[in-house]
Design an enzyme around this catalytic site. Sequence first.
Site, PDB file in Angstrom:
ATOM      1  N   HIS A 284       0.809  -1.228   0.000  1.00  0.00           N
ATOM      2  CA  HIS A 284       0.000   0.000   0.000  1.00  0.00           C
ATOM      3  C   HIS A 284       0.842   1.279   0.000  1.00  0.00           C
ATOM      4  O   HIS A 284       0.586   2.212   0.750  1.00  0.00           O
ATOM      5  CB  HIS A 284      -0.962  -0.011   1.194  1.00  0.00           C
ATOM      6  CG  HIS A 284      -2.015  -1.089   1.124  1.00  0.00           C
ATOM      7  ND1 HIS A 284      -2.470  -1.623  -0.060  1.00  0.00           N
ATOM      8  CD2 HIS A 284      -2.713  -1.735   2.111  1.00  0.00           C
ATOM      9  CE1 HIS A 284      -3.393  -2.543   0.192  1.00  0.00           C
ATOM     10  NE2 HIS A 284      -3.554  -2.634   1.499  1.00  0.00           N
TER      11      HIS A 284
ATOM     12  N   GLU B  35     -11.545  -4.161  -2.975  1.00  0.00           N
ATOM     13  CA  GLU B  35     -10.578  -3.166  -3.438  1.00  0.00           C
ATOM     14  C   GLU B  35     -10.404  -3.294  -4.942  1.00  0.00           C
ATOM     15  O   GLU B  35      -9.743  -4.212  -5.422  1.00  0.00           O
ATOM     16  CB  GLU B  35      -9.237  -3.386  -2.739  1.00  0.00           C
ATOM     17  CG  GLU B  35      -9.315  -3.339  -1.229  1.00  0.00           C
ATOM     18  CD  GLU B  35      -8.079  -3.948  -0.576  1.00  0.00           C
ATOM     19  OE1 GLU B  35      -6.952  -3.584  -0.950  1.00  0.00           O
ATOM     20  OE2 GLU B  35      -8.238  -4.811   0.298  1.00  0.00           O
TER      21      GLU B  35
ATOM     22  N   HIS C 212      -9.872   1.610   0.523  1.00  0.00           N
ATOM     23  CA  HIS C 212      -9.733   0.520   1.487  1.00  0.00           C
ATOM     24  C   HIS C 212     -10.827   0.537   2.553  1.00  0.00           C
ATOM     25  O   HIS C 212     -10.559   0.255   3.729  1.00  0.00           O
ATOM     26  CB  HIS C 212      -8.343   0.565   2.125  1.00  0.00           C
ATOM     27  CG  HIS C 212      -7.825  -0.760   2.553  1.00  0.00           C
ATOM     28  ND1 HIS C 212      -8.397  -1.494   3.577  1.00  0.00           N
ATOM     29  CD2 HIS C 212      -6.803  -1.502   2.088  1.00  0.00           C
ATOM     30  CE1 HIS C 212      -7.721  -2.624   3.724  1.00  0.00           C
ATOM     31  NE2 HIS C 212      -6.751  -2.655   2.829  1.00  0.00           N
TER      32      HIS C 212
HETATM   33  C1  BGC Z   1      -4.209  -6.566   1.978  1.00  0.00           C
HETATM   34  C2  BGC Z   1      -4.034  -7.392   3.227  1.00  0.00           C
HETATM   35  C3  BGC Z   1      -3.528  -6.480   4.295  1.00  0.00           C
HETATM   36  C4  BGC Z   1      -4.519  -5.362   4.482  1.00  0.00           C
HETATM   37  C5  BGC Z   1      -3.996  -4.352   5.418  1.00  0.00           C
HETATM   38  C6  BGC Z   1      -5.258  -5.543   2.255  1.00  0.00           C
HETATM   39  O1  BGC Z   1      -5.486  -4.764   1.135  1.00  0.00           O
HETATM   40  O2  BGC Z   1      -4.535  -7.337   0.861  1.00  0.00           O
HETATM   41  O3  BGC Z   1      -3.137  -8.427   3.020  1.00  0.00           O
HETATM   42  O4  BGC Z   1      -3.317  -7.152   5.495  1.00  0.00           O
HETATM   43  O5  BGC Z   1      -4.773  -4.711   3.276  1.00  0.00           O
HETATM   44  O6  BGC Z   1      -4.777  -4.191   6.467  1.00  0.00           O
END
Ligand code: BGC
Length: 352
Positions: free
Chosen positions: A111, A316, A182
């Site tokens: 991210h 997402e 998210h």
């Molecule tokens: C990911 C997860 C990750 C989470 C973070 C998601 O978008 O795919 O693996 O733990 O984000 O909280």
Amino acid sequence: MTTYKLPHPKDFESKLHGKNTHLITLTNRAGMQIALTDYGARLVSALVPDKNGNLIDVVLGFNSIQGYLEAKEVYHGASIGRFCNRIANGKFALDGKEYSLDQNNGTNCLHGGATGFHTRVWDRQVSFNKQVDFYYVSPDGEEGFPGELKTTVSYELNNENEIIIKFRATTNAPTVVNFTNHAYFNLNGEGNGDVLNHVVWINTDEFLPLNENQIPTGDLYPVEGTAFDFRTPKVLATEINSPEEQIQIANGYDHSFANKQPISEPIASAYSKESGIELQVFSTEPSIHLYTGNFLHEDEGKSGRKYLRYGGLCFEAQHYPDSPNQEKFPSVRLNPNEVFESEIRYKFNIKK
Ligand code: BGC
């Protein structure tokens, strides 16, 4: 029964990195209300009428800026950039030059790195209680990515109970981009148990299997005969503990599915019989990543209840994870003089 309200704007008035933060609310004629903050250009709340006409907050989050700063799960409702999901080993090459990124998830970059766009205070412009545009200029080299990136995220709430999110970006040097939202949804109401009773539908034949570091192997697998087959709507609990290797690797669902639907057709939905609320997702992006909150860390949410494992699900919409290192995946390259544009729609319906 919980009475849900939007957080208080005063609790979002703070100063971070020299910039003031705010809570912004939008309402529509159908009685839906949403709240957003410029800290991470994030969706804080979405009050949606349920089958009995009661407003239910279907988005997980916190009541104050402080709440977001103290949370162990840092991505709640945020705009994720400049590259969402994982990049293997925090490295990629572009035009023969290698770039090193923050390794904030084992050896992966997740991210956008620890100080990704979710940690930035964005500038904002509000139009007619209906739309907010957030702006952020990411300097060349931020988190290791090349090129100064100018990004806009706009949120609109229309009278059809749709939250329309549009991303736009330009760069002054070749770079890679991948944005998503998210938000964790619980259609029974945030903090009201887990989402295992939600009925999920994903309109696709293929998903991306992962290696043990949660990086796509590069293949697309048929969903047929696996726990990933949501072509016929299925209660989420059905196979979330399946012994299948792909479920075990991620402790549940944390996988990308191919999206071949145009923006006019939903790629996925979730439905709670308890509230009668259905969420449909529409997107321009080539994949939809289903994450079932497998690693939620028991933060205490808006109504004072803990967010347990599977306490929310994220849809997402994004490009494929690790695309900069995978030649077969659709390109995530952005050149100067090009404009990146993408769109996600979250639509709420009542089904009786
Ligand atoms: C990911 C997860 C990750 C989470 C973070 C998601 O978008 O795919 O693996 O733990 O984000 O909280």
